[in-house]
Design an enzyme around this catalytic site. Structure first.
Site, PDB file in Angstrom:
ATOM      1  N   MET A  31      40.030  23.007  14.365  1.00 59.13           N
ATOM      2  CA  MET A  31      39.016  21.957  14.543  1.00 59.13           C
ATOM      3  C   MET A  31      38.819  21.712  16.037  1.00 59.13           C
ATOM      4  SD  MET A  31      39.180  19.420  11.339  1.00 59.13           S
ATOM      5  CE  MET A  31      40.492  18.358  11.894  1.00 59.13           C
ATOM      6  N   TYR A  33      39.686  21.371  20.225  1.00 57.71           N
ATOM      7  CA  TYR A  33      40.618  20.693  21.132  1.00 57.71           C
ATOM      8  C   TYR A  33      41.928  21.492  21.157  1.00 57.71           C
ATOM      9  CZ  TYR A  33      41.370  16.915  24.329  1.00 57.71           C
ATOM     10  OH  TYR A  33      41.535  16.201  25.477  1.00 57.71           O
ATOM     11  N   HIS A  35      45.230  23.732  21.817  1.00 54.65           N
ATOM     12  CA  HIS A  35      46.450  23.563  22.625  1.00 54.65           C
ATOM     13  C   HIS A  35      47.337  24.789  22.417  1.00 54.65           C
ATOM     14  CE1 HIS A  35      48.210  22.507  18.790  1.00 54.65           C
ATOM     15  NE2 HIS A  35      47.338  21.506  18.642  1.00 54.65           N
ATOM     16  N   HIS A  38      47.622  26.351  18.957  1.00 57.50           N
ATOM     17  CA  HIS A  38      46.521  27.247  18.578  1.00 57.50           C
ATOM     18  C   HIS A  38      46.637  28.576  19.326  1.00 57.50           C
ATOM     19  CE1 HIS A  38      44.560  23.156  17.953  1.00 57.50           C
ATOM     20  NE2 HIS A  38      44.492  23.708  16.759  1.00 57.50           N
ATOM     21  N   LYS A 150      53.179  23.400  11.359  1.00 56.27           N
ATOM     22  CA  LYS A 150      53.211  21.944  11.494  1.00 56.27           C
ATOM     23  C   LYS A 150      52.490  21.307  10.297  1.00 56.27           C
ATOM     24  CE  LYS A 150      50.799  19.408  14.485  1.00 56.27           C
ATOM     25  NZ  LYS A 150      50.158  18.349  13.672  1.00 56.27           N
ATOM     26  N   GLN A 154      49.426  22.090   4.192  1.00 54.23           N
ATOM     27  CA  GLN A 154      48.164  22.838   4.278  1.00 54.23           C
ATOM     28  C   GLN A 154      48.433  24.343   4.132  1.00 54.23           C
ATOM     29  OE1 GLN A 154      44.775  22.078   7.105  1.00 54.23           O
ATOM     30  NE2 GLN A 154      45.767  23.658   8.302  1.00 54.23           N
ATOM     31  N   LYS A 185      53.116  19.832  19.205  1.00 55.78           N
ATOM     32  CA  LYS A 185      51.768  19.844  19.788  1.00 55.78           C
ATOM     33  C   LYS A 185      50.757  19.499  18.706  1.00 55.78           C
ATOM     34  CE  LYS A 185      52.709  22.306  23.745  1.00 55.78           C
ATOM     35  NZ  LYS A 185      52.298  22.055  25.108  1.00 55.78           N
TER      36      LYS A 185
HETATM   37  O1  PAF Z   1      44.337  22.660  10.538  1.00 56.37           O
HETATM   38  C1  PAF Z   1      43.163  22.407  10.863  1.00 56.37           C
HETATM   39  O2  PAF Z   1      42.828  22.302  12.027  1.00 56.37           O
HETATM   40  C2  PAF Z   1      42.106  22.228   9.774  1.00 56.37           C
HETATM   41  O3  PAF Z   1      42.622  21.556   8.677  1.00 56.37           O
HETATM   42  C3  PAF Z   1      41.433  23.553   9.356  1.00 56.37           C
HETATM   43  C4  PAF Z   1      42.424  24.492   8.686  1.00 56.37           C
HETATM   44  C5  PAF Z   1      40.822  24.229  10.553  1.00 56.37           C
HETATM   45  C6  PAF Z   1      40.322  23.271   8.342  1.00 56.37           C
HETATM   46  O4  PAF Z   1      39.337  22.452   8.878  1.00 56.37           O
END
Ligand code: PAF
Length: 288
Positions: A31, A33, A35, A38, A150, A154, A185
């Site tokens: 999503m 921003y 860091h 990612h 983290k 999900q 993070k």
């Molecule tokens: O983990 C995230 O940043 C969000 O939940 C994702 C997987 C990009 C879905 O919008």
């Protein structure tokens, strides 16, 4: 400069071209921003695939009505610099108007795995996540997709969805990346003021305490959770949403650590809801 792709049609054209060249494709859904967490997902994708797409889309349908959709941090310049530095090939940043056209009414929902942990406090969250991730998978058609541990629930939900719906995509979970003082993070760390930033260390300290107890052979979930809660509650700015231990496979609460388990927590620091966790399978000396 890294290319920022803003439409589904353009993204599909690029994917077709890469497929003609015989490239494998890795997707890092984000999503924005971005860091170092990612960045580690981009690095992993680069290692495994010929091409890497970073999707950068603040997905409105995974936020509840009182959550932080409007204030969620956004900075495309910063994101493109980091994605480029780590060798991503393109950023896919679709518009919400194209992702959710008027009349949009198809959702991907999941029952069992979403009834615990964050699913209890955020009842529509995983429906939003599963729907957007399915859409991204359909658009980018990756061979592999990368998610951080983290967001442990999900990760489990996405793995389950891919298996249930016969999606031919390998889901890869990557380790939590932490600040030097232990804080996991997160794009949401930017909401914390100085005092809250210090208070937020209660989460990683609780993770340290819990995993230490597990490594010393403690198997009573009650004892581990009580000790972790006591540590967090000693921090005046912290308010616990949950601290729970669940079976790693089905996310249902367990009483004894006698199988691979996830110890997960969500804690408000001021108004900011932060999450952290550990998997017992990652703890040295833990019951296997
Ligand atoms: O983990 C995230 O940043 C969000 O939940 C994702 C997987 C990009 C879905 O919008």
């Amino acid at each position: 400069m890294i290319k920022i792709i803003k439409t589904v049609a353009q993204m599909r054209e690029i994917i077709k071209e890469w497929r003609r060249e015989g490239q494998t494709i890795g997707l890092v859904p984000t999503m924005g921003y971005l860091h170092e967490g990612h960045a580690s997902l981009i690095d992993a994708s680069k290692r495994d695939n010929g091409r890497t797409v970073v999707s950068d889309f603040v997905n409105p349908i995974q936020f509840g009505p009182t959550e932080d959709l409007e204030s969620y941090p956004r900075d495309m310049d910063r994101d493109s610099a980091l994605a480029e530095e780590h060798g991503a090939d393109v950023i896919f940043a679709p518009q919400a108007e194209e992702m959710y056209r008027p009349g949009f009414s198809s959702f991907v929902d999941m029952t069992v795995l979403t009834q615990e942990l964050c699913g209890l406090s955020r009842p529509t969250h995983f429906r939003g996540v599963c729907t957007v991730v399915s859409k991204l998978f359909n658009i980018v058609t990756p061979d592999r997709a990368y998610f951080g541990k983290k967001d442990a629930q999900q990760l489990a939900v996405i793995k389950h969805m891919v298996s249930d719906l016969n999606m031919d995509i390998e889901i890869i979970g990557c380790p939590i990346v932490r600040e030097s003082d232990g804080l996991a993070k997160s794009s949401r760390n930017t909401y914390l003021n100085g005092e809250e930033r210090q208070a937020a260390l209660a989460l990683s300290k609780a993770v340290g305490l819990g995993s230490d107890m597990v490594s010393k052979g403690e198997t009573s979930c009650k004892k581990i959770i009580e000790a972790m809660k006591e540590l967090i509650e000693a921090e005046p700015l912290a308010r616990i949403d949950y601290v729970k231990i669940v079976d790693e496979a089905d996310m249902q609460q367990i009483e004894t650590i006698d199988r691979p388990a996830l110890c997960a927590m969500a804690v408000y620091i001021g108004k900011t809801r932060l999450i952290d966790n550990f998997f017992t399978s990652d703890v040295k000396g833990a019951q296997k």
